[in-house]
Design an enzyme around this catalytic site. Structure first.
Site, short mmCIF file in Angstrom:
data_model
loop_
_atom_site.label_atom_id
_atom_site.label_comp_id
_atom_site.label_asym_id
_atom_site.label_seq_id
_atom_site.Cartn_x
_atom_site.Cartn_y
_atom_site.Cartn_z
N SER A 14 2.99 -1.43 10.64
CA SER A 14 4.41 -1.41 11.00
C SER A 14 5.17 -2.70 10.75
CB SER A 14 4.58 -0.97 12.46
OG SER A 14 4.19 0.39 12.62
N ASN A 44 0.84 -1.19 0.00
CA ASN A 44 0.00 0.00 0.00
C ASN A 44 0.89 1.25 0.00
OD1 ASN A 44 -1.86 2.01 0.48
ND2 ASN A 44 -2.38 1.35 2.57
N GLY A 80 2.02 2.81 11.07
CA GLY A 80 3.03 3.86 10.98
C GLY A 80 3.69 4.21 12.29
N GLU A 132 -5.73 -4.41 10.92
CA GLU A 132 -4.76 -3.33 11.06
C GLU A 132 -5.10 -2.50 12.30
OE1 GLU A 132 -2.61 -2.43 7.19
OE2 GLU A 132 -4.29 -1.08 7.31
N HIS A 146 -9.79 1.41 5.12
CA HIS A 146 -8.50 1.68 5.77
C HIS A 146 -8.71 2.76 6.84
CE1 HIS A 146 -4.42 2.92 6.52
NE2 HIS A 146 -4.02 1.79 5.96
P1 PGA Z 1 2.57 0.82 7.83
O1 PGA Z 1 1.15 0.94 7.11
O2 PGA Z 1 3.15 -0.50 7.41
O3 PGA Z 1 3.36 1.98 7.33
O4 PGA Z 1 2.30 0.86 9.31
C1 PGA Z 1 0.32 -0.17 6.96
C2 PGA Z 1 -1.01 0.23 6.40
O5 PGA Z 1 -1.54 1.29 6.79
O6 PGA Z 1 -1.59 -0.47 5.54
#
Ligand code: PGA
Length: 232
Positions: free
Chosen positions: A193, A6, A163, A157, A86
């Site tokens: 993450s 993504n 993030g 998630e 999301h």
């Molecule tokens: P991240 O994002 O791996 O940067 O935490 C994952 C996502 O939001 O799909």
């Protein structure tokens, strides 16, 4: 495993074109790869054995909806997968479960593979409301729809993990995956993450893949993650 990439709103055009060449060199081994670039690059994507996904879709068919991209338009570009729900869209764009439900309805009618994201906030986690939150989102997002479960994937998630560099324990991920799978017969991905350093710790036979954000922007990191999964 299914590894989804993504990009969110990252990469300029030149960066994307360079990325695409590097991504094609990734050895995906026995895994499926799906890339979700910024929608403005979907038509630049060169067909390969890496599938193409969209980060968003309009719930309108077509017509006067400025700035929206319809399911039919996505289909015409070779897009097979679409992300819905999301947490960044739920919070920044105020997408409600009612809106998400309408988007899923549209995607079903156009026969897309749907990747529905669900997850709890840090407060919900601390109040032991994770399971309740996930089940409420699933119920409301899928309410009244006739689902072909081969075309639905759920991405767990946790909002607090996206993030942030923080990840749940493998046990916590497994518990949520079991909850989802006992509610509906779907594949479950984990996202939030994930990187080449922590993937070893959270890899589990109870999950069917990963949804990568930041780590997806570097094909070398994607390769490392695939290599760790493959070695399991
Ligand atoms: P991240 O994002 O791996 O940067 O935490 C994952 C996502 O939001 O799909």
């Amino acid at each position: 495993m299914i590894i989804m990439l993504n990009h969110k709103s990252n990469l300029t055009k030149d960066e994307f074109l360079k990325y695409q060449q590097e991504l094609m060199k990734v050895d995906k081994k026995n895994n499926s790869l799906v890339v979700f670039p910024s929608s403005i690059y979907l038509s630049l994507y060169e067909k390969s054995d890496i599938e193409l996904g969209s980060q968003n879709v309009s719930y309108f068919d077509s017509g006067s909806h400025t700035g929206e991209v319809s399911a039919k338009q996505l289909k015409s570009l070779g897009v097979n997968y679409v992300l819905v729900g999301h947490s960044e869209r739920r919070s920044e764009q105020r997408e409600t479960d009612v809106i998400i439900n309408k988007k899923i309805e549209k995607l079903i009618s156009e026969n897309f593979k749907i990747v529905l994201c669900v997850g709890e906030s840090i407060d919900e986690k601390n109040n032991n409301q994770t399971e309740q939150k996930i089940l409420t989102e699933l119920k409301e997002d899928l309410e009244g729809l006739e689902i072909n479960y081969d075309n639905l994937i759920v991405a767990y998630e946790p909002i607090w993990a996206i993030g942030s560099g923080q990840v749940p324990t493998k046990h916590e991920i497994e518990e949520v995956a079991k909850t989802i799978k006992s509610y509906i017969p779907v594949k479950v991905l984990y996202g939030g993450s994930v990187d080449s350093h922590n993937v070893e710790d959270i890899y589990s036979p109870f999950i069917d893949g990963f949804l990568l954000g930041k780590a997806s922007l570097k094909p070398s990191e994607v390769q490392k993650i695939i290599d760790v999964c493959e070695g399991k």
